[in-house]
Design a protein around this motif. Structure first.
Motif, PDB file in Angstrom:
ATOM      1  N   ARG A 194       0.812  -1.211   0.000  1.00 49.87           N
ATOM      2  CA  ARG A 194       0.000   0.000   0.000  1.00 49.87           C
ATOM      3  C   ARG A 194       0.845   1.260   0.000  1.00 49.87           C
ATOM      4  N   PHE A 195       0.391   2.218  -0.770  1.00 48.50           N
ATOM      5  CA  PHE A 195       1.026   3.533  -0.842  1.00 48.50           C
ATOM      6  C   PHE A 195       0.140   4.512  -0.083  1.00 48.50           C
ATOM      7  N   LEU A 196       0.766   5.258   0.818  1.00 41.79           N
ATOM      8  CA  LEU A 196       0.000   6.252   1.568  1.00 41.79           C
ATOM      9  C   LEU A 196       0.752   7.573   1.555  1.00 41.79           C
ATOM     10  N   CYS A 197       0.027   8.630   1.231  1.00 38.40           N
ATOM     11  CA  CYS A 197       0.657   9.931   1.156  1.00 38.40           C
ATOM     12  C   CYS A 197      -0.158  10.937   1.963  1.00 38.40           C
ATOM     13  N   LEU A 198       0.495  11.599   2.890  1.00 47.95           N
ATOM     14  CA  LEU A 198      -0.162  12.634   3.698  1.00 47.95           C
ATOM     15  C   LEU A 198       0.453  13.958   3.280  1.00 47.95           C
TER      16      LEU A 198
ATOM     17  N   PHE B  69     -11.166  19.957   5.774  1.00 48.09           N
ATOM     18  CA  PHE B  69     -11.661  20.637   4.574  1.00 48.09           C
ATOM     19  C   PHE B  69     -10.655  20.716   3.440  1.00 48.09           C
ATOM     20  N   GLY B  70      -9.664  19.841   3.449  1.00 48.64           N
ATOM     21  CA  GLY B  70      -8.731  19.863   2.336  1.00 48.64           C
ATOM     22  C   GLY B  70      -7.434  20.581   2.643  1.00 48.64           C
ATOM     23  N   ILE B  71      -7.295  21.068   3.847  1.00 50.79           N
ATOM     24  CA  ILE B  71      -6.006  21.651   4.200  1.00 50.79           C
ATOM     25  C   ILE B  71      -4.951  20.555   4.050  1.00 50.79           C
ATOM     26  N   VAL B  72      -5.381  19.348   4.425  1.00 51.52           N
ATOM     27  CA  VAL B  72      -4.497  18.192   4.320  1.00 51.52           C
ATOM     28  C   VAL B  72      -5.291  17.066   3.661  1.00 51.52           C
ATOM     29  N   ALA B  73      -4.616  16.211   2.891  1.00 59.01           N
ATOM     30  CA  ALA B  73      -5.317  15.073   2.301  1.00 59.01           C
ATOM     31  C   ALA B  73      -4.448  13.830   2.413  1.00 59.01           C
TER      32      ALA B  73
END
Lengths: 306, 250
Positions: free
Chosen positions: A220-224, A295-299
């Motif tokens: 799995r690839f996870l990106c913060l 709210f999209g500040i971070v995804a």
């Protein structure tokens, strides 16, 4: 007195910055925040930013996000939901935030595992129980491991010191490496994470390809990462805070305005959610999804290598 | 590339409105200049004041405080310089005091009691160097940036003229003198809050002897930025004091 107004001729061209925005350079031009630079210059500048910022990195994160970055990172690891035995590669992991959380998580999962096992063994003699521990090679992490990879020596240094200070040693490795060209073999890792790092990579497409390469099938690839706020009112408030307050915090706390100016600009230059999703799909990942935080500040973007 | 003004909304990403792109033509006016909005200056002023008190080793915070609050005092000082023949020359020629421009050997060779000799002695005794002065960042006028730079570089000469060491007590005395001389809010704040960290014994000395003298000298003396120190190294310290109107130190 003559005002040294080296104005017009030297103002960076917005068009150039736009073109260079995605890191798919038109010619050798790229963006560094709102400046236009060459690919090599960008790598160097970013290296210097993190070299300077390393010691105050954690303090600044807490000040700028009022501690909320901790929650974001917690959510990432919870989403990952690693089980003991997982091999994690944390890229741009610098000061170790994700790695430590990973270790805590698998440790507690392992703890529950062992407790359940103990319940089943209650009819055994203490001798037998003791022997079973030896056979199991009693491992509080259940053989989970995390490799922290970062391109910046200073960040790794801070990370190692933190690990020592906080008492993390088991299952932790520190590797100097470039996300665009990882020093690992193919199909090695169960999970690949990159938290607040991919924004600083000069060739995001290469980093994604490398991520794909080093993950095992099923990995799995996870990106913060900081992302795009679509709500207009919130967006304005966010911009106001970002551009007015954050560089000031950088100057007052870290004595470094410019690095934090770069930070807020680089956030604006980074591809928004859908675009990043497309790039991840281009690298070969399947079931690519994203989840907005605040709210999209971070995804958080997630994908699987199948 | 050249840094854009820090308050600008991002251009082009979503093609934001034309009104926001109407930046006031902010550019970098001198090397190291960081253009800032009024809000940023206010935040900086508040933040640097708090940080300077919290961590007295953050000299950069004192510098930032000076720059962000000096909008009235600096033009005042610049005008004082413009209207004085020696000050005017300084503004034209923009001399800088730093180790690379000073001929240390020559200054050391000057007779005792001369400005040059005593200045070098001060630097050596207190183990300081003129090169540690912060360059200005937040002053939005290139000439005023020089004025504040000059003020910083002349600070060590103030110590020499007043005969004050670089310990807390000495710094407070010099700050009082500078506060009266320059009117810079940073000096005033430093003068007011500096004594907070002094012991009672030192406070007593400060209040009874040093302060009255510093204040009287500050009021009496002509503008210390109007002195072309680099051309006066040979001048005896006493004579310079007299010329300026600084009373002999207690």
């Amino acid at each position: 007195a003559v005002r040294l107004c080296r104005c017009r001729a030297l103002l960076s061209q917005p068009a150039g910055a736009l073109r260079a925005r995605r890191g798919l350079a038109a010619g050798p031009e790229m963006h560094f925040g709102f400046q236009t630079v060459t690919e090599e210059e960008r790598r160097e500048k970013i290296y210097q930013v993190f070299e300077t910022v390393a010691k105050k990195y954690d303090v600044m994160n807490d000040s700028m996000t009022l501690g909320i970055h901790r929650v974001w990172k917690d959510i990432l690891v919870h989403k990952m939901n690693p089980c003991p035995g997982t091999l994690l590669l944390d890229v741009a992991g610098g000061t170790g935030d994700i790695a430590f959380r990973f270790i805590n998580y698998v440790r507690s999962v392992r703890q529950s595992q062992l407790q359940r096992k103990l319940k089943h063994h209650q009819n055994l003699s203490w001798q037998e129980i003791f022997e079973s521990y030896q056979n199991d090679k009693f491992n509080s992490l259940g053989n989970s491991q995390v490799v922290v990879c970062d391109i910046n020596r200073e960040m790794l240094k801070v990370g190692k010191q933190k690990a020592q200070h906080l008492g993390y040693s088991e299952g932790l490795s520190w590797v100097l490496g470039n996300a665009e060209e990882l020093p690992f073999d193919d199909d090695k890792f169960d999970v690949y994470t990159i938290a607040f790092g991919i924004r600083n990579v000069t060739r995001i497409d290469l980093a994604l390809q490398e991520a794909y390469r080093v993950l095992k099938p099923g990995g799995r690839f996870l990106c913060l990462e900081f992302s795009h706020v679509s709500n207009p009112l919130l967006s304005r408030l966010y911009d106001l805070y970002s551009f007015q307050v954050i560089p000031v915090l950088g100057e007052v706390i870290a004595g470094d305005w410019r690095s934090y100016q770069y930070l807020v600009e680089s956030i604006r230059q980074f591809p928004p959610q859908e675009e990043l999703k497309a790039m991840i799909e281009d690298a070969g990942f399947f079931k690519v999804e994203y989840e907005n935080l605040n709210f999209g500040i971070v995804a958080i973007h997630s994908g699987f290598k199948l | 590339g050249r840094a854009r003004p820090s308050h600008s909304d991002p251009r082009g990403r979503d093609g934001r409105g034309g009104e926001e792109e109407e930046m006031e033509g902010w550019q970098q006016l001198y090397p190291g200049h960081i253009p800032t909005s009024p809000l940023q200056k206010a935040l900086l002023a508040a933040g640097s004041a708090v940080m300077a008190l919290y961590d007295p080793y953050r000299h950069d915070m004192v510098a930032v405080l000076g720059e962000t609050t000096g909008c009235l005092a600096l033009p005042n000082l610049r005008d004082k310089m413009k209207n004085h023949p020696e000050g005017y020359r300084i503004l034209q020629e923009r001399p800088r005091i730093r180790l690379s421009t000073l001929d240390m050997a020559r200054l050391q060779g000057l007779p005792d009691g001369s400005l040059g000799r005593e200045y070098v002695r001060f630097l050596e005794d207190n183990k300081v160097s003129p090169d540690t002065r912060m360059p200005p960042k937040f002053v939005d006028d290139e000439e005023l940036a020089y004025v504040i730079q000059r003020y910083r570089e002349v600070h060590d000469l103030m110590h020499t003229l007043l005969g004050m060491p670089t310990n807390m007590l000495g710094e407070v005395v010099v700050k009082w003198f500078e506060a009266i001389q320059t009117g810079l809010p940073m000096c005033v704040l430093g003068a007011a809050f500096g004594p907070v960290r002094l012991s009672t014994r030192k406070l007593q000395v400060l209040a009874t002897e040093l302060l009255p003298w510093a204040v009287r000298s500050g009021l009496n003396a002509s503008c210390i930025l109007n002195v072309y120190y680099e051309q006066r190294w040979e001048q005896p310290l006493e004579s310079l004091r007299e010329e300026l109107g600084i009373f002999p130190p207690p």
